[in-house]
Design a protein around this motif. Structure first.
Motif, short mmCIF file in Angstrom:
data_model
loop_
_atom_site.label_atom_id
_atom_site.label_comp_id
_atom_site.label_asym_id
_atom_site.label_seq_id
_atom_site.Cartn_x
_atom_site.Cartn_y
_atom_site.Cartn_z
N MET A 390 17.41 10.88 25.12
CA MET A 390 16.23 9.20 25.19
C MET A 390 15.10 9.82 24.98
O MET A 390 14.45 9.30 24.14
CB MET A 390 17.08 9.31 26.95
CG MET A 390 17.68 8.41 27.00
SD MET A 390 18.67 7.55 25.44
CE MET A 390 19.80 8.01 25.13
N LEU A 391 14.70 10.64 25.60
CA LEU A 391 13.05 11.23 24.81
C LEU A 391 12.75 11.78 23.43
O LEU A 391 11.86 11.30 23.15
CB LEU A 391 12.70 12.72 26.33
CG LEU A 391 12.70 12.39 27.14
CD1 LEU A 391 12.19 14.01 28.57
CD2 LEU A 391 11.02 11.98 28.31
N ASP A 392 13.47 11.79 23.27
CA ASP A 392 13.36 12.22 21.58
C ASP A 392 13.05 10.63 20.98
O ASP A 392 12.22 10.77 20.53
CB ASP A 392 14.52 13.09 21.17
CG ASP A 392 14.36 13.73 19.69
OD1 ASP A 392 13.56 13.77 19.16
OD2 ASP A 392 15.10 14.24 19.74
N LEU A 393 13.67 10.42 21.55
CA LEU A 393 13.58 9.39 20.86
C LEU A 393 12.81 8.14 21.47
O LEU A 393 11.87 7.27 20.37
CB LEU A 393 14.58 8.27 20.98
CG LEU A 393 16.66 7.92 20.97
CD1 LEU A 393 18.01 7.41 21.51
CD2 LEU A 393 16.74 7.37 19.08
N PHE A 460 16.45 2.71 24.92
CA PHE A 460 16.10 3.68 23.91
C PHE A 460 16.84 4.12 22.70
O PHE A 460 16.66 4.11 21.86
CB PHE A 460 16.55 4.80 24.67
CG PHE A 460 15.41 5.14 26.02
CD1 PHE A 460 14.01 5.78 25.82
CD2 PHE A 460 15.69 5.08 27.04
CE1 PHE A 460 13.03 5.77 26.74
CE2 PHE A 460 14.94 4.76 28.74
CZ PHE A 460 14.05 5.53 28.67
N LEU A 461 18.59 3.68 22.63
CA LEU A 461 18.92 3.42 21.53
C LEU A 461 18.40 2.27 20.81
O LEU A 461 18.74 2.48 19.27
CB LEU A 461 20.62 2.66 21.82
CG LEU A 461 20.94 4.52 22.20
CD1 LEU A 461 22.74 3.61 23.13
CD2 LEU A 461 21.11 5.37 21.95
N ALA A 462 18.20 1.47 21.31
CA ALA A 462 17.37 0.96 20.46
C ALA A 462 16.88 0.30 19.52
O ALA A 462 16.36 0.19 18.16
CB ALA A 462 16.76 -0.70 21.29
N TYR A 463 15.84 1.69 19.80
CA TYR A 463 14.40 2.53 19.23
C TYR A 463 15.39 2.84 17.51
O TYR A 463 14.08 2.20 16.63
CB TYR A 463 14.05 3.04 19.29
CG TYR A 463 12.99 2.87 21.00
CD1 TYR A 463 12.58 1.55 21.29
CD2 TYR A 463 13.03 3.92 22.31
CE1 TYR A 463 11.47 0.93 22.73
CE2 TYR A 463 12.37 3.67 23.17
CZ TYR A 463 11.55 2.07 23.44
OH TYR A 463 10.79 2.49 24.62
N ALA A 464 16.43 2.99 17.62
CA ALA A 464 16.86 3.61 16.88
C ALA A 464 17.75 2.70 15.75
O ALA A 464 18.48 2.56 14.99
CB ALA A 464 17.51 4.93 16.49
N LYS A 564 21.28 -5.94 12.03
CA LYS A 564 19.53 -6.50 11.81
C LYS A 564 19.17 -5.39 11.98
O LYS A 564 18.96 -5.22 13.44
CB LYS A 564 19.69 -7.69 11.50
CG LYS A 564 19.69 -8.76 11.15
CD LYS A 564 19.55 -10.07 10.98
CE LYS A 564 20.70 -11.26 10.29
NZ LYS A 564 19.58 -12.55 10.39
N GLN A 565 18.25 -4.30 11.20
CA GLN A 565 17.53 -3.56 11.59
C GLN A 565 16.07 -4.05 10.86
O GLN A 565 15.78 -3.80 10.23
CB GLN A 565 17.85 -1.78 11.53
CG GLN A 565 19.61 -1.69 12.15
CD GLN A 565 19.84 -0.41 12.07
OE1 GLN A 565 19.24 -0.07 10.42
NE2 GLN A 565 20.50 -0.38 12.51
N THR A 566 14.91 -3.42 11.55
CA THR A 566 13.81 -2.96 11.31
C THR A 566 13.47 -1.91 10.54
O THR A 566 14.34 -1.21 10.80
CB THR A 566 12.17 -3.61 12.51
OG1 THR A 566 12.73 -2.31 13.16
CG2 THR A 566 12.62 -4.63 13.67
N GLU A 567 12.21 -2.13 10.01
CA GLU A 567 12.46 -0.70 9.08
C GLU A 567 11.29 0.13 9.98
O GLU A 567 12.17 1.71 9.68
CB GLU A 567 10.67 -1.71 8.02
CG GLU A 567 10.89 -1.79 6.99
CD GLU A 567 12.33 -1.55 6.38
OE1 GLU A 567 12.72 -0.54 5.85
OE2 GLU A 567 13.76 -2.34 6.00
N GLN A 568 10.82 -0.25 11.05
CA GLN A 568 10.67 1.07 12.13
C GLN A 568 11.97 1.49 12.69
O GLN A 568 11.88 2.63 13.08
CB GLN A 568 9.83 0.20 13.19
CG GLN A 568 9.11 1.44 13.61
CD GLN A 568 8.52 0.83 15.20
OE1 GLN A 568 8.90 -0.14 16.01
NE2 GLN A 568 7.12 1.74 15.52
#
Length: 579
Positions: A390-393, A460-464, A564-568
């Protein structure tokens, strides 16, 4: 093998010779020659634990026949003054010779084992030390038994000898396991380092495949830290009908493996993950370390609240590394992470014990689990690995995929091991994380590191570009027990059995007037809220309890890729997986 000249060993005033007069009876014969003595009395002691395995194991329990004599062979008076310590009257002699035998018949990566086929010497259970001379160089002579012809160890060989080795001090000696026998040895080069692999006990391994796969792991891990601190590294692999586990050392490791597991894809993947885990310790723990973990006190517990970093971060990277080498796919890795998330989410102890407390209490809890451990404790391996992920993400997301946890470890390695020559404090490591993250991590630490809040993995997973979905059936009934042949092995905190008074070791005989072969299968046919009249045997006394079935609170969490994912999000996932 790196060799020392004889002159380089001249400083060794403490010398051991290990031989094996009765290997079939599991004994090592140890001679300890102590020179340059200037005291009327000296004390020699056996360590009580093995660094990397945080439990007092009382190695002196295996010592027999302790004697002391002069260099000429005259007996000297000695007495045992503590559980692991002997006092010797020197009578003015500048050299004292100590002899003792060690019984070694415990199979593990952290304990010595000797039989007719080979000897594995775990140094803290074999070699005694003089109280005030731990910093002195040591010579070790090995006399193999009968037809044994090979020695594998990270110790440096002394030129002109067959099986004599040098350690610059006892810390190095205690970090250098020794394998003696007829092991199958092969070598490979990776990251500028020569690697010896000593395979013990046979196996269906493919040497050429192992050379390639192990080299990939070495190269990938070296990339993180941008240097490999060794010139030579030794893998000692013990094979069993069913085996596992590993223990890290400064320039070597000991691994357990299933003898016939190399041709099974899942078992082989697990072995590569173990290789990656123990090799990663070459940096994380052996050099980049919590400040309490070295120099060691070999007679007492060495407490730290940071095993979640030392072991947990390593447990995170082991599977991530084999994904980076291509041994498993990104989807395979996500399945491993998904299992980790479910393990933590469904362990009641996660709401009771903070991961820092689990680290501190390793000495009394982790290696001594009981029937209630899952209700009261959490593993600093599993929880630490989850927090690392989670910290990595979080770092990758916050820095727009420019930095990751790799940067934190590399920079702390440079700062504390390379520049300051010491371990880090808890505060210093938190600051190192914050430096790469870009702001304070107080909330993360308060909730998840020092606290027992459930980790918001979905966030945190949503970040990826990943979502976490609970697919558990909310109407699934649960008694809240684990059983072995209808004998209760665990009563789950807060469940129907916990509240209703069922105990561990209760034998369930019948339910609602019916003989029941498997209580958990039986419950699947019932509904939440139903009453069960349970007839049980408790220590020979037949009892009946009425218990109302509760709804299962277990989660079945699944990681899915967002449609659907953002470019980020795509950039974070790509950086995370090193695609």
């Amino acid at each position: 093998m790196v060799q020392l000249t004889a002159a380089a060993d001249d400083g060794s005033k403490i010398e051991f010779t290990v031989s094996f007069s009765e290997p079939q009876a599991h004994y090592a014969d140890v001679e300890m020659r102590i020179s340059n003595i200037r005291k009327k009395e000296i004390e020699v002691s056996m360590p009580v634990w093995a660094p990397g395995s945080y439990l007092v194991r009382e190695f002196s329990k295996n010592v027999e026949g302790f004697t002391a004599s002069t260099n000429a062979g005259a007996a000297l008076s000695s007495e045992k003054v503590k559980k692991n310590t002997w006092k010797i009257k020197t009578n003015g002699n500048k050299t004292v010779v100590v002899n003792y035998k060690v019984y070694a018949y415990e199979i593990s990566v952290r304990t010595s084992f000797i039989d007719a086929s080979h000897a594995f010497l775990s140094p803290t259970g074999i070699f005694m030390f003089v109280k005030d001379r731990l910093n002195e160089p040591v010579r070790v002579n090995i006399t193999p038994f009968s037809n044994w012809s090979k020695v594998s160890t990270g110790l440096e060989k002394i030129e002109g000898t067959k099986f004599s080795y040098h350690a610059p001090d006892f810390d190095w000696l205690y970090d250098s396991p020794i394998e003696v026998g007829n092991q199958d040895i092969f070598e490979f080069d990776a990251a500028g380092v020569k690697h010896e692999v000593a395979m013990v006990g046979g196996g269906n391994y493919d040497k050429e495949k192992l050379k390639l796969d192990m080299a990939k792991i070495v190269e990938e891990e070296t990339l993180i830290f941008r240097e490999n601190p060794n010139k030579r590294y030794v893998f000692i692999v013990h094979h069993y009908q069913n085996g596992g586990g590993g223990l890290e050392h400064l320039n070597s490791t000991v691994l357990g493996a299933k003898r016939t597991g190399y041709t099974d894809a899942a078992t082989y993947t697990n072995f590569l993950s173990l290789v990656a885990h123990e090799y990663f310790h070459l940096w994380n723990v052996k050099r980049l370390r919590p400040i309490a973990l070295g120099p060691f006190d070999y007679e007492n517990e060495n407490y730290t609240t940071d095993l979640w970093i030392a072991e947990g971060f390593t447990a995170y990277y082991d599977n991530l590394i084999i994904q980076r080498t291509g041994a498993i796919s990104e989807i395979d890795y996500l399945k491993i992470l998904q299992a980790e998330i479910n393990l933590i989410a469904n362990q009641r102890g996660d709401k009771v014990q903070a991961v820092t407390e689990a680290s501190f209490d390793a000495w009394i809890k982790y290696y001594r689990p009981n029937e209630n451990s899952s209700n009261a404790t959490i593993s600093y391996y599993n929880k630490g690995a989850l927090l690392a992920a989670m910290l990595d993400l979080a770092i990758i997301h916050k820095t727009n995929a420019n930095k990751s946890l790799d940067d934190v470890l590399r920079n702390t390695y440079q700062e504390y091991y390379k520049k300051k020559g010491r371990g880090f404090t808890s505060k210093e490591f938190k600051e190192a994380l914050e430096k790469e993250y870009g702001e304070n991590l107080d909330e993360f630490y308060n909730k998840y590191v020092n606290g027992t809040a459930e980790v918001d993995c979905a966030k945190f997973l949503a970040y990826a570009g990943l979502e976490l979905v609970n697919r558990a059936n909310p109407k699934m009934p649960s008694l809240g027990v684990r059983t072995r042949k209808n004998i209760i092995s665990t009563v789950i905190r807060g469940g129907a059995a916990w509240n209703g008074g069922l105990n561990v070791n209760d034998e369930i005989i019948a339910v609602n007037g019916e003989r029941v072969e498997d209580i958990n299968d039986y419950i699947k046919t019932k509904a939440v809220g139903e009453n069960l009249m349970i007839v049980l045997n408790r220590d020979g006394i037949i009892q009946t309890l009425n218990i109302k079935l509760a709804a299962s609170t277990d989660k079945s969490l699944q990681i899915d890729i967002m449609k659907k994912q953002t470019e980020q999000q795509k950039a974070v996932f790509k950086k995370w997986m090193k695609m």
